[in-house]
Design a protein around this motif. Structure first.
Motif, mmCIF file in Angstrom:
data_model
loop_
_atom_site.group_PDB
_atom_site.id
_atom_site.type_symbol
_atom_site.label_atom_id
_atom_site.label_comp_id
_atom_site.label_asym_id
_atom_site.label_seq_id
_atom_site.Cartn_x
_atom_site.Cartn_y
_atom_site.Cartn_z
ATOM 1 N N GLN A 318 0.825 -1.220 0.000
ATOM 2 C CA GLN A 318 0.000 0.000 0.000
ATOM 3 C C GLN A 318 0.857 1.267 0.000
ATOM 4 N N ALA A 320 2.809 2.172 -2.132
ATOM 5 C CA ALA A 320 2.870 2.716 -3.496
ATOM 6 C C ALA A 320 1.541 3.293 -3.942
ATOM 7 N N GLU A 322 -1.615 5.713 -4.624
ATOM 8 C CA GLU A 322 -1.726 7.138 -4.928
ATOM 9 C C GLU A 322 -2.522 7.873 -3.857
ATOM 10 N N ARG A 327 -1.631 5.383 2.018
ATOM 11 C CA ARG A 327 -0.180 5.305 2.197
ATOM 12 C C ARG A 327 0.210 5.684 3.623
ATOM 13 N N GLY A 347 9.280 -1.910 0.201
ATOM 14 C CA GLY A 347 8.356 -0.805 -0.054
ATOM 15 C C GLY A 347 8.727 0.437 0.735
ATOM 16 N N THR A 350 11.800 2.025 -0.910
ATOM 17 C CA THR A 350 11.428 2.736 -2.137
ATOM 18 C C THR A 350 10.791 4.077 -1.822
ATOM 19 N N LEU A 351 9.892 4.087 -0.837
ATOM 20 C CA LEU A 351 9.227 5.338 -0.459
ATOM 21 C C LEU A 351 10.237 6.331 0.108
#
Length: 656
Positions: A318, A320, A322, A327, A347, A350-351
């Motif tokens: 989650q 990623a 929008e 998020r 994840g 990446t965030l």
């Protein structure tokens, strides 16, 4: 509505803030044509006559007027008045006079179940079940309303009230359970069926279908599809107004959250089913369903021990999304999991790398803090957080709490030690904020075992307010902090004597210098640093044998279980008196769950001598419920504390 209100001696009554003479104005405010005034009045009543669930003599005096307001069809927001009456009545543990007053007026609730206002019809059934002492009639009224009601939210309230009726009236439960079972099947819609399944799971688990979880997941998706179609049909343009802004901030699906939360609560310890249900929610096409799942996952993770890797990985997915709310919910959930968040680490990384603006959070008031995505990545022990933290430490704004979190990275954070030392050395001695900034830095440097930070730490001792943090750090560095010996010796004659003695033993191991201080503290059961002194004596081992008689007395005393267990651990470490400590350690383990980590650590040092307590360790490892789980709230570190206990318990069994 207000007949006789001025004859009541309100000034002689009390509420949370003193005299109740302002209550008549609040009651009249509920009848105002102005919605803002009504809301202010309702808030005032909750805050005064029903403050945090409390009740007063003025609360009882309000009840007849609240009933009159609820029964007046011309008034708006009467559903909120009914909710206030229900809250005042509690769940059977309130004052008998209040319960009697609500039962005496309960006929009003029977009439309100058919009120034209759906908001009133939604609140009346629960009040009816709680306060009308005529079970057969109550059930008939609920059954009758179910057959004619067309408002979905009212139907949900009726279903919830049927479940409450079953729990409160077991002699009349069969017919109500039959109604719930009928509602859980076609031709009823998915929302009502979910509600009925949740109630059945809680009050009649023998009546739920064997494929409960797949059924619930399928119904959830059908419900989401229906809501999506309605949203398209009822979509309204975004307006740049306060109302439009509040509409966009409003929780997206309160009913859906309540439906699934009820089902999770009913399933309770059926953890496998709950994980499967959570996975189904987190795999839903609807972002609101996934968001609800993220928020309710915390209760499952904090309370039970299981393999949560699949739902945690889905929560990580989650990140990623929008939708900001989804998020942010995922980040908030993951930061509570610490090492259990590892399946979501990719994840998080990446965030974090994509959004440098999230590394530090600036507050309108107060010091900046680490941003939650970076915090969550650190807490799951991912070394990819180290270079990011290096950039934060080199930046213009360094959060004070950074040092507290670095410890979760362990030795992987060693490259950060020079930057941490430089920051520690830059703190101004005369700045009142220095102790608060120094504490987390010293913690981090201690965890990293960075003995090169001794000079910076000694410099801080020239100021004030940092002794509580700096002295234990010097002790943690042991003989490498020998330059601190003169300072520690001077502190033996101050209010910090016990801390200094504990550190001095680690640095110098001169028993003659520290025993007088530690024994003096041990002899005073009310001493502020009694626990610190006992722990230090335990570390001294045979060099502290002179303390054994006093430690035996403390172990066998009628004092707190915590004090006895603390003394027992020191008694073992100093004298090896295993039999003398077993009883105190067992009592501490059973009576004070928060002591289990320290007791398990003591058992690990005892090896085979701890065998008589093996059953405690084995029972703990077999338990599915976390030792930190409790009904009165939770702590931010409950999960890592429980996971640490499990790890130490496994090590104890190896030693045994």
């Amino acid at each position: 509505m207000f007949t006789g209100i001025d004859e009541v001696d309100w000034a002689s009554m009390r509420h949370a803030y003193g005299s109740a003479e302002d209550v008549p104005a609040l009651l009249r405010g509920l009848a105002s044509a102005d919605p803002v005034e009504r809301e202010i009045a309702l808030d005032g009543l909750y805050g005064a006559v029903h403050h945090q669930g409390d009740v007063y003599d003025s609360t009882l005096a309000c009840v007849p007027f609240l009933f009159a307001l609820a029964a007046c069809p011309e008034l708006q927001d009467r559903g909120a008045v009914v909710e206030l009456l229900v809250s005042i009545g509690g769940e059977g543990d309130g004052p008998s006079a209040l319960r009697a007053a609500l039962r005496a007026g309960a006929e009003v609730f029977a009439q309100l179940t058919a009120d034209p206002d759906p908001g009133v019809r939604r609140t009346a059934p629960g009040a009816l079940v709680r306060f009308l002492d005529q079970p057969a009639r109550v059930l008939d009224l609920l059954r009758g309303r179910i057959t004619v009601e067309r408002d979905d939210r009212v139907l949900l309230a009726l279903t919830e009230s049927l479940g409450l009726f079953v729990r409160r009236n077991p002699a009349h439960a069969d017919a109500a359970v039959d109604l719930l079972a009928a509602q859980s099947a076609p031709p009823y819609g998915p929302e009502l069926r979910l509600a009925a399944l949740g109630q059945l799971a809680g009050c009649a688990p023998d009546r739920i279908p064997t494929d409960l979880v797949p059924t619930a997941v399928r119904l959830l998706r059908e419900r989401s599809e229906q809501r999506a179609r309605r949203a398209v049909l009822c979509a309204r343009p975004h307006s740049d107004t306060l109302v439009g802004h509040l509409r966009r901030l409003r929780p997206s699906d309160e009913e859906g959250s309540q439906l699934l939360r009820t089902l999770h609560h009913a399933l309770d310890g059926r953890v496998t089913d709950r994980i499967a249900l959570l996975v189904g929610q987190l795999s839903s096409p609807g972002w609101a369903d996934r968001c609800n799942a993220v928020w309710m996952s915390g209760g499952l993770f904090r309370t039970w021990r299981a393999d949560f890797s699949e739902p945690v990985a889905l929560i990580g997915a989650q990140l990623a999304a929008e939708e900001d709310r989804l998020r942010d919910a995922a980040v908030s959930a993951l930061k509570q999991l610490f090492g259990l968040a590892a399946p979501a680490a990719d994840g998080l990384h990446t965030l974090v790398t994509a959004r440098p603006e999230l590394w530090v959070r600036q507050w309108e008031r107060g010091a900046p803090t680490l941003g939650d995505p970076l915090r969550a990545l650190i807490r799951c022990g991912d070394p990819r957080a180290v270079p990011v933290l290096g950039e934060v430490l080199a930046g213009a704004v360094v959060p004070d709490d950074l040092g507290h979190e670095i410890s979760w990275l362990g030795t992987a954070a060693t490259p950060l030690a020079p930057a941490l030392r430089r920051r520690l050395g830059s703190l101004a001695l005369d700045d009142p904020g220095t102790p608060g900034r120094a504490a987390p830095l010293l913690r981090a440097l201690t965890v990293l075992g960075d003995t090169e930070a001794v000079p910076e730490t000694l410099r801080l001792l020239e100021g004030s307010g940092v002794v509580e943090y700096a002295v234990p750090a010097l002790g943690a560095w042991g003989p490498a902090a020998r330059d601190a010996i003169p300072v520690l010796l001077r502190l033996l004659d101050t209010e910090h004597a016990v801390l200094a003695a504990a550190a001095l033993w680690s640095v110098q191991q001169d028993a003659s210098a520290v025993l007088p201080v530690l024994l003096g503290e041990l002899a005073d059961p009310d001493a502020r640093r009694w626990g610190v002194a006992v722990e230090a004596l335990g570390r001294m081992g045979s060099a502290a044998r002179v303390a054994l008689p006093e430690l035996r007395r403390a172990t066998e005393s009628a004092g707190s279980a915590e004090r006895r267990a603390t003394a027992a651990c020191a008694l073992w470490r100093i004298g090896g008196e295993a039999e003398a400590v077993h009883l105190a350690l067992r009592a501490g383990w059973v009576e004070r769950p928060h002591l289990r980590r320290s007791i398990a650590a003591c058992l690990r040092t005892m090896g085979p001598a701890g065998a008589p307590l093996r059953d405690l360790v084995e029972t703990e490892l077999a338990a599915s419920r976390r030792h930190t789980a409790r009904s009165d709230g939770y702590g931010s570190h409950d999960i890592p504390h429980d996971e640490e206990l499990l790890r130490v318990c496994r090590e104890v069994l190896v030693e045994l």
